[in-house]
Design a protein around this motif. Sequence first.
Motif, PDB file in Angstrom:
ATOM      1  N   CYS A   1       0.845  -1.196   0.000  1.00  0.00           N
ATOM      2  CA  CYS A   1       0.000   0.000   0.000  1.00  0.00           C
ATOM      3  C   CYS A   1       0.880   1.245   0.000  1.00  0.00           C
ATOM      4  O   CYS A   1       1.918   1.286   0.654  1.00  0.00           O
ATOM      5  N   THR A   2       0.428   2.251  -0.731  1.00  0.00           N
ATOM      6  CA  THR A   2       1.192   3.487  -0.868  1.00  0.00           C
ATOM      7  C   THR A   2       1.273   4.232   0.458  1.00  0.00           C
ATOM      8  O   THR A   2       0.277   4.321   1.170  1.00  0.00           O
ATOM      9  N   GLN A   3       2.457   4.740   0.774  1.00  0.00           N
ATOM     10  CA  GLN A   3       2.630   5.622   1.927  1.00  0.00           C
ATOM     11  C   GLN A   3       2.889   7.039   1.407  1.00  0.00           C
ATOM     12  O   GLN A   3       3.431   7.218   0.325  1.00  0.00           O
ATOM     13  N   ALA A   4       2.464   8.028   2.185  1.00  0.00           N
ATOM     14  CA  ALA A   4       2.520   9.409   1.704  1.00  0.00           C
ATOM     15  C   ALA A   4       3.174  10.333   2.714  1.00  0.00           C
ATOM     16  O   ALA A   4       3.023  10.166   3.928  1.00  0.00           O
ATOM     17  N   ASN A   5       3.907  11.340   2.176  1.00  0.00           N
ATOM     18  CA  ASN A   5       4.354  12.480   2.963  1.00  0.00           C
ATOM     19  C   ASN A   5       3.150  13.357   3.302  1.00  0.00           C
ATOM     20  O   ASN A   5       2.196  13.437   2.521  1.00  0.00           O
ATOM     21  N   LEU A   6       3.199  14.048   4.435  1.00  0.00           N
ATOM     22  CA  LEU A   6       2.097  14.916   4.859  1.00  0.00           C
ATOM     23  C   LEU A   6       2.620  16.318   5.159  1.00  0.00           C
ATOM     24  O   LEU A   6       3.620  16.473   5.869  1.00  0.00           O
ATOM     25  N   VAL A   7       1.955  17.327   4.589  1.00  0.00           N
ATOM     26  CA  VAL A   7       2.202  18.729   4.947  1.00  0.00           C
ATOM     27  C   VAL A   7       0.842  19.353   5.230  1.00  0.00           C
ATOM     28  O   VAL A   7      -0.067  19.232   4.408  1.00  0.00           O
ATOM     29  N   ILE A   8       0.689  19.992   6.402  1.00  0.00           N
ATOM     30  CA  ILE A   8      -0.559  20.653   6.777  1.00  0.00           C
ATOM     31  C   ILE A   8      -0.268  22.136   6.976  1.00  0.00           C
ATOM     32  O   ILE A   8       0.682  22.492   7.687  1.00  0.00           O
ATOM     33  N   LEU A   9      -1.060  22.982   6.328  1.00  0.00           N
ATOM     34  CA  LEU A   9      -0.854  24.433   6.399  1.00  0.00           C
ATOM     35  C   LEU A   9      -2.186  25.145   6.576  1.00  0.00           C
ATOM     36  O   LEU A   9      -3.226  24.638   6.153  1.00  0.00           O
ATOM     37  N   PRO A  10      -2.170  26.348   7.162  1.00  0.00           N
ATOM     38  CA  PRO A  10      -3.401  27.149   7.200  1.00  0.00           C
ATOM     39  C   PRO A  10      -3.839  27.516   5.780  1.00  0.00           C
ATOM     40  O   PRO A  10      -3.009  27.635   4.864  1.00  0.00           O
ATOM     41  N   ARG A  11      -5.147  27.676   5.606  1.00  0.00           N
ATOM     42  CA  ARG A  11      -5.728  28.020   4.302  1.00  0.00           C
ATOM     43  C   ARG A  11      -5.012  29.202   3.656  1.00  0.00           C
ATOM     44  O   ARG A  11      -4.823  29.235   2.445  1.00  0.00           O
ATOM     45  N   ASP A  12      -4.596  30.176   4.460  1.00  0.00           N
ATOM     46  CA  ASP A  12      -3.909  31.367   3.955  1.00  0.00           C
ATOM     47  C   ASP A  12      -2.624  31.018   3.198  1.00  0.00           C
ATOM     48  O   ASP A  12      -2.220  31.734   2.281  1.00  0.00           O
ATOM     49  N   TRP A  13      -1.960  29.915   3.581  1.00  0.00           N
ATOM     50  CA  TRP A  13      -0.735  29.488   2.901  1.00  0.00           C
ATOM     51  C   TRP A  13      -0.972  28.327   1.926  1.00  0.00           C
ATOM     52  O   TRP A  13      -0.055  27.883   1.227  1.00  0.00           O
ATOM     53  N   ALA A  14      -2.204  27.820   1.905  1.00  0.00           N
ATOM     54  CA  ALA A  14      -2.448  26.607   1.117  1.00  0.00           C
ATOM     55  C   ALA A  14      -2.344  26.873  -0.387  1.00  0.00           C
ATOM     56  O   ALA A  14      -1.887  26.013  -1.153  1.00  0.00           O
ATOM     57  N   TRP A  15      -2.765  28.064  -0.827  1.00  0.00           N
ATOM     58  CA  TRP A  15      -2.616  28.407  -2.245  1.00  0.00           C
ATOM     59  C   TRP A  15      -1.158  28.271  -2.670  1.00  0.00           C
ATOM     60  O   TRP A  15      -0.844  27.691  -3.714  1.00  0.00           O
ATOM     61  N   ASP A  16      -0.264  28.816  -1.873  1.00  0.00           N
ATOM     62  CA  ASP A  16       1.160  28.779  -2.213  1.00  0.00           C
ATOM     63  C   ASP A  16       1.638  27.327  -2.343  1.00  0.00           C
ATOM     64  O   ASP A  16       2.376  26.986  -3.270  1.00  0.00           O
ATOM     65  N   MET A  17       1.226  26.459  -1.415  1.00  0.00           N
ATOM     66  CA  MET A  17       1.697  25.064  -1.463  1.00  0.00           C
ATOM     67  C   MET A  17       1.071  24.311  -2.638  1.00  0.00           C
ATOM     68  O   MET A  17       1.742  23.526  -3.312  1.00  0.00           O
ATOM     69  N   LEU A  18      -0.210  24.551  -2.888  1.00  0.00           N
ATOM     70  CA  LEU A  18      -0.866  23.866  -4.007  1.00  0.00           C
ATOM     71  C   LEU A  18      -0.189  24.254  -5.322  1.00  0.00           C
ATOM     72  O   LEU A  18       0.088  23.415  -6.181  1.00  0.00           O
ATOM     73  N   LEU A  19       0.118  25.552  -5.459  1.00  0.00           N
ATOM     74  CA  LEU A  19       0.784  26.020  -6.675  1.00  0.00           C
ATOM     75  C   LEU A  19       2.235  25.522  -6.733  1.00  0.00           C
ATOM     76  O   LEU A  19       2.741  25.168  -7.806  1.00  0.00           O
ATOM     77  N   PHE A  20       2.893  25.458  -5.572  1.00  0.00           N
ATOM     78  CA  PHE A  20       4.271  24.935  -5.516  1.00  0.00           C
ATOM     79  C   PHE A  20       4.286  23.479  -6.022  1.00  0.00           C
ATOM     80  O   PHE A  20       5.184  23.077  -6.773  1.00  0.00           O
ATOM     81  N   GLY A  21       3.287  22.703  -5.628  1.00  0.00           N
ATOM     82  CA  GLY A  21       3.189  21.325  -6.114  1.00  0.00           C
ATOM     83  C   GLY A  21       2.887  21.268  -7.604  1.00  0.00           C
ATOM     84  O   GLY A  21       3.482  20.475  -8.337  1.00  0.00           O
TER      85      GLY A  21
END
Lengths: 259, 259
Positions: free
Chosen positions: A29-49
């Motif tokens: 089964c696949t294992q995943a890295n986890l990053v949790i951020l406040p919504r205010d920073w989530a745009w930046d992380m989604l775009l970074f990905g």
Amino acid sequence: MTGTDTPAGARAAYRSGLIAPTSGHASGCTQANLVILPRDWAWDMLLFGQRNPQPVPLLDVTEPGSPRTELAREADLRTDLPLYRVWRDGELVEEVPDVTDLWRDDLVSFLIGCSFSFERALLDAGVPVRNIEQGRNVAMFRTNRDCRPAGRLSGELVVSMRPVPAALVATAVQVTGRMPQVHGAPVHIGGPASLGIAGLAKPDFGEPIEFEDGDVPVFWACGVTPQAALMASRPPFAITHAPGHMFVTDVPDAVYRQP
Amino acid sequence: MTGTDTPAGARAAYRSGLIAPTSGHASGCTQANLVILPRDWAWDMLLFGQRNPQPVPLLDVTEPGSPRTELAREADLRTDLPLYRVWRDGELVEEVPDVTDLWRDDLVSFLIGCSFSFERALLDAGVPVRNIEQGRNVAMFRTNRDCRPAGRLSGELVVSMRPVPAALVATAVQVTGRMPQVHGAPVHIGGPASLGIAGLAKPDFGEPIEFEDGDVPVFWACGVTPQAALMASRPPFAITHAPGHMFVTDVPDAVYRQP
């Protein structure tokens, strides 16, 4: 059959207090890295990905405030990893086995592909994986290659390095190239100096890996890259998994292997 | 060699006033669907693309307010498409050849993969493309399959349908399966009724395509899906390309073909 042989069993064990690296649990089964951020920073992380899919292959992104993911519908992301890291202003402040008390309605979770999936595929194809043979965490290095920035998030590419016998390097490229959601093909083969890596004996993260005669260093984009970007870009609050203590999903590794 | 044979030449021609479908222009270079939304709605669209990569394969996402894209560094997204559509509250209000006057500092542009790229690959593999043979726009249909919602954005999957000779359906799957950034493998082969499609003679968008003896209907996820989601979800303001009037990038189609 022990409690950690199935994904639901492994998650229940961590939820009940087991703190252990997840390697070897719920095999297949696949294992995943986890990053949790406040919504205010989530745009930046989604775009970074989106802009850096090799180091940051996004497998799922949750609704703000929800601890639920499509990758394991019964799981609770606040309790079902064995160990978490808590970050404030880019500094690691604590490691905890449960983040329920820290949870907020504006937190967005990012589940990111992990090289555990492609290591199994390499073994299946007859490519030795030296870090597994040597019982060590893989060697990881900062590089002189910048990720493409996104909003306030920026940082350098971090790579993992595995020694591969010269005759099997092409096989390793082909096998991992068919798994773009778990980092895909290598980003660099041989020549560590041109990646800005001074010596392979002193990794920036993980442990040094011994070479056998005829091995060539092969470098893959690494899931530590987003953690390095958090350390460089200093959001006020973040939670991640602790190294090696991943999120165990219900998704078979084979789902991420392209035909 | 005419003015539209190169990507820069084609964009300059549109910028100077040429209004024409982009099919056949700058042959060999990728063309992209365009969706522009205010920053307030951009999170929803970015997440909608992450969760629905087959209909919404994101090739680039811009910084808020910037008309520049990595896909063609000299281009200006406000002027360099031949024709745009302007939407208010989910309704089409006008078609214009230039959106400079409508530009705002909070607009984010999404460049989305387009089936033109895989049609060329099908032809190269010896698979006839009936809509090209018949000189028609491809047939597109709404389906009974919902996309995975993201925030305020939701809508049904829209598919394009191409008749393929039965002996070449497997080839069509393999060729397009290697191009996940331009919609990838078909989502459905044969059996339109189980997709909720009553009849192939009356497409919801585009034109009906004639079948030859032994052709099977093959359905691919379609770049009209995000426009359908905008119409269903009614953001206050949006700009898109006009159908068939795509953004011509500098990126060779071959970049999006996996080995």
